[in-house]
Design an enzyme around this catalytic site. Sequence first.
Site, PDB file in Angstrom:
ATOM      1  N   HIS A  41       7.831  30.262 -22.528  1.00 56.02           N
ATOM      2  CA  HIS A  41       7.989  30.063 -23.974  1.00 56.02           C
ATOM      3  C   HIS A  41       9.204  29.165 -24.232  1.00 56.02           C
ATOM      4  O   HIS A  41      10.127  29.521 -24.954  1.00 56.02           O
ATOM      5  CB  HIS A  41       8.135  31.420 -24.660  1.00 56.02           C
ATOM      6  CG  HIS A  41       8.109  31.385 -26.146  1.00 56.02           C
ATOM      7  ND1 HIS A  41       7.043  30.896 -26.858  1.00 56.02           N
ATOM      8  CD2 HIS A  41       9.014  31.794 -27.071  1.00 56.02           C
ATOM      9  CE1 HIS A  41       7.297  30.996 -28.158  1.00 56.02           C
ATOM     10  NE2 HIS A  41       8.492  31.538 -28.308  1.00 56.02           N
ATOM     11  N   GLU A 172       2.722  25.867 -24.320  1.00 56.72           N
ATOM     12  CA  GLU A 172       2.655  26.977 -23.367  1.00 56.72           C
ATOM     13  C   GLU A 172       1.322  26.964 -22.628  1.00 56.72           C
ATOM     14  O   GLU A 172       0.275  27.218 -23.213  1.00 56.72           O
ATOM     15  CB  GLU A 172       2.818  28.302 -24.103  1.00 56.72           C
ATOM     16  CG  GLU A 172       4.117  28.401 -24.867  1.00 56.72           C
ATOM     17  CD  GLU A 172       4.167  29.590 -25.823  1.00 56.72           C
ATOM     18  OE1 GLU A 172       5.268  30.051 -26.115  1.00 56.72           O
ATOM     19  OE2 GLU A 172       3.086  30.039 -26.279  1.00 56.72           O
TER      20      GLU A 172
END
Length: 207
Positions: A41, A172
């Site tokens: 992240h 991501e």
Amino acid sequence: EEGYPGNLKVTVLYTLTDENELVIDYSAETDKATVVNLTSHSYFNLTADASNTILNHTLQLNAAQYTPVDAGLIPTGELKDVKGTPFDFLTAHTIGERIAAVDGGYDHNFVLSRTGTDIEKVATLADSASGRQLEVYTTEPGLQFYSGNFLDGKLKTPDGKAINKHAALCLETQHYPDSPNKPNFPSTLLKPGEKYHTVTKYKTSVH
């Protein structure tokens, strides 16, 4: 941990190369069948200044489909074509160009158009002002593009600048969210004796 069965042994190896790449290598094994979907992240702003938003960054994604979400940002299970929608990044667009047409901003999983199982380039992010470019390579089937919609200034940079809405974004690499509850999504089930292994690479350059 959080109700997941078994003991999960995870190794994540981060490698910086002489080619300006950050390679993230994920491995896992389990002693009971469980679900695994690891990602990074990390936030990016290619201007290197949190005072600037990422809305002028251009993004290109090798994804002909995405997974629509419900009010809780959970995928509905549908795979929808990006063509003719604000989710079409098959050719490069600035992020701010169509973000107002996306309720709440971008926080969606994109179904990557892959040609095989080897690592492939799936995304290119660029900032024309600085000339910086970020390429994303992965073995994963999906990529979550998050445009920093919930950044609210509470987080600060090391020099004290507030990190506000759209001050950074995430790319991501992953399997699709909520895969255990969506049989049509690629499986995230890991069984004893199997080895989970994925690789993602972020490559930077200046043009």
